[in-house]
Design a protein around this motif. Structure first.
Motif, PDB file in Angstrom:
ATOM      1  N   LYS A  33      -1.917 -38.609  51.250  1.00 15.26           N
ATOM      2  CA  LYS A  33      -0.613 -39.124  51.583  1.00 15.26           C
ATOM      3  C   LYS A  33       0.341 -37.379  51.999  1.00 15.26           C
ATOM      4  N   LYS A  34      -0.037 -36.700  50.986  1.00 13.90           N
ATOM      5  CA  LYS A  34       0.855 -35.548  51.566  1.00 13.90           C
ATOM      6  C   LYS A  34       0.855 -34.626  53.046  1.00 13.90           C
ATOM      7  N   GLY A  35      -0.630 -34.514  53.287  1.00 13.47           N
ATOM      8  CA  GLY A  35      -1.099 -34.791  53.900  1.00 13.47           C
ATOM      9  C   GLY A  35      -0.410 -34.951  55.923  1.00 13.47           C
ATOM     10  N   TYR A  36      -0.477 -36.604  55.703  1.00 25.60           N
ATOM     11  CA  TYR A  36      -0.494 -37.004  56.782  1.00 25.60           C
ATOM     12  C   TYR A  36       1.873 -36.705  56.640  1.00 25.60           C
ATOM     13  N   HIS A  37       1.886 -36.826  55.189  1.00 27.85           N
ATOM     14  CA  HIS A  37       3.355 -36.714  55.624  1.00 27.85           C
ATOM     15  C   HIS A  37       3.930 -35.053  56.085  1.00 27.85           C
ATOM     16  N   LYS A  38       2.873 -34.869  56.161  1.00 24.32           N
ATOM     17  CA  LYS A  38       3.399 -33.005  56.399  1.00 24.32           C
ATOM     18  C   LYS A  38       3.122 -33.235  57.488  1.00 24.32           C
ATOM     19  N   VAL A  39       2.229 -33.348  57.631  1.00 25.33           N
ATOM     20  CA  VAL A  39       1.670 -33.524  59.364  1.00 25.33           C
ATOM     21  C   VAL A  39       3.122 -34.261  60.403  1.00 25.33           C
ATOM     22  N   SER A  40       2.644 -35.376  60.263  1.00 26.86           N
ATOM     23  CA  SER A  40       3.835 -36.287  60.728  1.00 26.86           C
ATOM     24  C   SER A  40       5.536 -35.634  60.752  1.00 26.86           C
ATOM     25  N   LEU A  41       5.558 -34.946  59.805  1.00 30.10           N
ATOM     26  CA  LEU A  41       6.877 -34.733  60.035  1.00 30.10           C
ATOM     27  C   LEU A  41       7.212 -33.544  61.226  1.00 30.10           C
ATOM     28  N   LYS A  42       6.582 -33.058  61.529  1.00 32.08           N
ATOM     29  CA  LYS A  42       6.048 -31.905  62.668  1.00 32.08           C
ATOM     30  C   LYS A  42       6.014 -32.981  64.337  1.00 32.08           C
ATOM     31  N   VAL A  43       5.900 -34.240  64.064  1.00 34.41           N
ATOM     32  CA  VAL A  43       5.822 -34.634  65.193  1.00 34.41           C
ATOM     33  C   VAL A  43       6.577 -36.323  65.323  1.00 34.41           C
ATOM     34  N   HIS A  44       7.478 -36.349  64.286  1.00 29.92           N
ATOM     35  CA  HIS A  44       7.887 -37.438  64.106  1.00 29.92           C
ATOM     36  C   HIS A  44       8.671 -37.686  65.579  1.00 29.92           C
ATOM     37  N   PRO A  45       9.138 -38.496  66.323  1.00 31.99           N
ATOM     38  CA  PRO A  45       9.590 -38.799  67.375  1.00 31.99           C
ATOM     39  C   PRO A  45      11.272 -38.899  67.002  1.00 31.99           C
ATOM     40  N   ASP A  46      11.658 -38.765  65.801  1.00 32.98           N
ATOM     41  CA  ASP A  46      13.530 -38.667  65.707  1.00 32.98           C
ATOM     42  C   ASP A  46      13.511 -37.213  65.227  1.00 32.98           C
ATOM     43  N   ARG A  47      12.960 -36.379  65.237  1.00 31.73           N
ATOM     44  CA  ARG A  47      12.653 -34.747  65.363  1.00 31.73           C
ATOM     45  C   ARG A  47      12.405 -33.543  66.418  1.00 31.73           C
ATOM     46  N   VAL A  48      12.188 -34.782  67.864  1.00 33.17           N
ATOM     47  CA  VAL A  48      12.061 -33.829  69.008  1.00 33.17           C
ATOM     48  C   VAL A  48      12.926 -34.442  69.635  1.00 33.17           C
ATOM     49  N   SER A  49      13.093 -33.024  70.949  1.00 36.59           N
ATOM     50  CA  SER A  49      14.026 -33.937  72.134  1.00 36.59           C
ATOM     51  C   SER A  49      13.361 -34.797  72.783  1.00 36.59           C
ATOM     52  N   GLU A  50      14.321 -34.967  73.830  1.00 39.07           N
ATOM     53  CA  GLU A  50      13.762 -36.708  75.307  1.00 39.07           C
ATOM     54  C   GLU A  50      13.344 -36.223  75.003  1.00 39.07           C
ATOM     55  N   GLU A  51      13.484 -35.188  75.613  1.00 41.07           N
ATOM     56  CA  GLU A  51      11.630 -35.223  76.949  1.00 41.07           C
ATOM     57  C   GLU A  51      10.428 -34.800  76.157  1.00 41.07           C
ATOM     58  N   GLU A  52      10.544 -34.512  75.199  1.00 43.73           N
ATOM     59  CA  GLU A  52       8.825 -34.453  73.847  1.00 43.73           C
ATOM     60  C   GLU A  52       8.409 -35.620  73.336  1.00 43.73           C
ATOM     61  N   LYS A  53       9.505 -36.820  73.358  1.00 43.94           N
ATOM     62  CA  LYS A  53      10.065 -38.002  72.760  1.00 43.94           C
ATOM     63  C   LYS A  53       8.448 -38.734  72.245  1.00 43.94           C
ATOM     64  N   GLU A  54       8.290 -39.027  74.384  1.00 40.68           N
ATOM     65  CA  GLU A  54       6.759 -39.919  74.533  1.00 40.68           C
ATOM     66  C   GLU A  54       5.606 -39.533  74.071  1.00 40.68           C
ATOM     67  N   ALA A  55       5.133 -37.873  74.306  1.00 42.45           N
ATOM     68  CA  ALA A  55       4.892 -37.018  73.024  1.00 42.45           C
ATOM     69  C   ALA A  55       3.874 -37.514  71.936  1.00 42.45           C
TER      70      ALA A  55
END
Length: 261
Positions: A33-55
């Motif tokens: 659970k912690k591993g999932y949370h940590k990695v998902s924080l890096k790619v969460h759609p709300d945490r990136v620019s519009e250009e990066e959102k789709e990827a």
């Protein structure tokens, strides 16, 4: 359409579900659970620019499916034994709202959570381990050390330096030139940088009208939207270490097709 494991290779460079979450095969349920949370924080759609959102959205969805498999005892056992996953398995529904699922698993952090964590973290064994890891990883670069050890500020520099010097004396860590030969000018530049970042953080807080009870998520998003990624990364790491999961049960759905590792 690529299989799930093919998508893993494409987006994360590996089809090893444990490696994607930065884990060993022996990881406990809580570590998964912690591993999932940590990695998902890096790619969460709300945490990136519009250009990066789709990827980012695609990676986020894949991570959700990885977690669904590794958090299910039966499916994890099959994967461990065969290296296979069912592409249409009921533990990884294709139409799930992964953002809502993520929020269901992890509560938001508040300013008080940060205060409580810092109180217990500073001076702890965990802080010492993080300090040693940062010192070795960044070869004595104090800028990087202060940026990567949780809750640290410029006020911790002398304390950290004293601890590191003791380690060097006992040969617990190497004597890196970036640390032992650092110039006075470099130290002064670091102090100015940290003071500037602290002032910017306070200004942003005032502009947004954020009070003491404001959720940490709002601060993270605001800083990222302004592209101040370094400070946002600090909050990400802290949330990954500190966030407590809500007690809830995931829903299930359908399937059969298999992909090979």
């Amino acid at each position: 359409m690529p299989s799930f494991l093919q998508s893993c290779r494409s987006e994360f460079g590996t089809d090893d579900l444990y490696k994607i979450l930065g884990l060993k095969k022996t990881a406990t349920e809580n570590e998964v659970k912690k591993g999932y949370h940590k990695v998902s924080l890096k790619v969460h759609p709300d945490r990136v620019s519009e250009e990066e959102k789709e990827a980012s959205t695609l990676k986020f969805q894949i991570l959700g499916k990885v977690y669904c498999i590794l958090s299910n005892k039966e499916k994890r056992a099959v994967y461990d034994e065969t290296g296979e996953v069912d592409d249409e398995d009921d533990t990884v529904p294709q139409d799930r709202d992964w953002t809502a699922y993520w929020r269901m698993l992890f509560r938001k952090l508040t300013t008080q959570d940060i205060v409580d964590f810092e109180k217990n973290y500073k001076g702890s064994k965990e802080e010492l381990e993080d300090l040693k890891t940062a010192y070795v990883e960044f070869k004595g670069d104090m800028d990087e050390i202060l940026s990567n050890v949780l809750c640290s500020t410029i006020d911790d520099e002398d304390r950290f330096a004293g601890i590191i010097k003791d380690w060097i004396k006992t040969k617990a860590v190497p004597d890196f030139k970036k640390f032992s030969k650092e110039t006075k000018k470099s130290k002064e530049n670091r102090k100015r940088k940290f003071e500037q970042e602290a002032a910017e953080a306070e200004e942003m807080k005032a502009e947004l009208g954020l009070g003491e009870d404001t959720s940490l998520q709002a601060i993270i998003q605001s800083r990222q939207q302004s592209r101040q990624q370094h400070m946002a990364s600090f909050f990400d790491d802290l949330e990954a270490k500190y966030a407590k999961p809500k007690k809830t049960k995931a829903a299930a759905a359908t399937g059969k097709k298999k992909g090979k590792k």
